[in-house]
Structures are given as structure tokens and as C-alpha cells.
Design a protein around this motif. Structure first.
Motif, PDB file in Angstrom:
ATOM      1  N   ASN A  82       0.800  -1.217   0.000  1.00  0.00           N
ATOM      2  CA  ASN A  82       0.000   0.000   0.000  1.00  0.00           C
ATOM      3  C   ASN A  82       0.837   1.273   0.000  1.00  0.00           C
ATOM      4  N   PHE A  83       2.131   1.160  -0.321  1.00  0.00           N
ATOM      5  CA  PHE A  83       2.990   2.331  -0.460  1.00  0.00           C
ATOM      6  C   PHE A  83       3.965   2.079  -1.604  1.00  0.00           C
ATOM      7  N   ARG A  84       3.818   2.846  -2.674  1.00  0.00           N
ATOM      8  CA  ARG A  84       4.710   2.721  -3.828  1.00  0.00           C
ATOM      9  C   ARG A  84       5.168   4.110  -4.255  1.00  0.00           C
ATOM     10  N   ASN A  85       6.478   4.223  -4.497  1.00  0.00           N
ATOM     11  CA  ASN A  85       7.117   5.506  -4.835  1.00  0.00           C
ATOM     12  C   ASN A  85       6.794   6.517  -3.739  1.00  0.00           C
ATOM     13  N   ALA A  92      -5.089   2.741  -0.787  1.00  0.00           N
ATOM     14  CA  ALA A  92      -6.083   2.004  -0.009  1.00  0.00           C
ATOM     15  C   ALA A  92      -6.651   0.975  -0.975  1.00  0.00           C
ATOM     16  N   GLY A  93      -6.209  -0.266  -0.822  1.00  0.00           N
ATOM     17  CA  GLY A  93      -6.527  -1.286  -1.820  1.00  0.00           C
ATOM     18  C   GLY A  93      -5.716  -0.991  -3.058  1.00  0.00           C
ATOM     19  N   GLN A  94      -6.368  -0.729  -4.177  1.00  0.00           N
ATOM     20  CA  GLN A  94      -5.681  -0.352  -5.410  1.00  0.00           C
ATOM     21  C   GLN A  94      -5.896   1.118  -5.755  1.00  0.00           C
ATOM     22  N   THR A  95      -6.575   1.854  -4.870  1.00  0.00           N
ATOM     23  CA  THR A  95      -6.894   3.257  -5.122  1.00  0.00           C
ATOM     24  C   THR A  95      -5.885   4.178  -4.434  1.00  0.00           C
TER      25      THR A  95
END
Length: 106
Positions: free
Chosen positions: A60-63, A68-71
Motif C-alpha cells: 500500500n505504499f509505492r514511490n 487504499a486497496g488499489q486506489t
């Protein structure tokens, strides 16, 4: 004998000061999504909820974006390592409202 003790005291204090300066300059910078990364709102404006947990398992943390989920729900604006306080402060901007909120690591 007295001059020798003063000389060693000055050297000891100098080493202590250098070590403290180095600890201040290079604080522990663990990643935001380490397994123990739990964040709780510490300001008056919770922009993505009162508390959240960032982890590699939940992905749930990228870059610099929090999901929240895929949102995507927020973007990291600033991360402050407060060495003397022993904590970290995370500033997040909500993608939905544009508001900025502050969270403390617990």
C-alpha cells in the motif's frame, strides 16, 4: 599531572561532541513501509484517516503514493526524522481533497 588530566578531558569532550554531531546529521532512516510502520494523526487534520499501517505485504505504499486497496489516496509531501525526539513526522497531501495532514510514527 593536572595538565595531563585536563588534556584528556578536552579530548574526551571533543570526541563526544563529534559523535553527537554525526548522530544528528545521519539519523536512522528506515523505510516508510517497514513491518513496524504504524502512523497516527498528530495534527488536527486527518486527510486519509485517523491511523494507518504501511507494509510491504499489503503493497500500500509505492514511490511516494499511499494506496487504499488499489486506489491512490495520498502523496507523501515530507518525512522528518526528529532524532532528539526519537520519532518521525510524515506530511501527506490527500489526492481527493488536496488538504495536507501530519502523522506521527507510533
Amino acid at each position: 599531572m593536572k595538565n595531563k588530566n585536563i588534556k584528556y578531558s578536552v579530548i574526551g569532550i571533543s570526541i563526544l561532541i563529534v559523535v553527537l554531531i554525526l548522530l544528528y546529521i545521519f539519523p536512522n532512516k528506515s523505510p516508510l513501509n517497514n513491518p513496524d510502520s504504524f502512523w497516527k494523526v498528530c495534527g488536527e487534520n486527518p486527510v486519509i484517516g485517523d491511523a494507518f499501517h504501511l507494509s510491504k505485504e499489503d503493497n500500500n505504499f509505492r514511490n511516494d503514493t499511499i494506496f487504499a486497496g488499489q486506489t491512490p489516496v495520498g502523496v507523501v509531501v515530507d518525512l522528518e526524522n526528529r532524532f532528539w525526539a526519537g520519532d518521525r513526522i510524515l506530511t501527506i497531501k490527500s489526492l481527493k481533497t488536496g488538504e495536507v495532514g501530519t502523522y506521527c510514527e507510533k
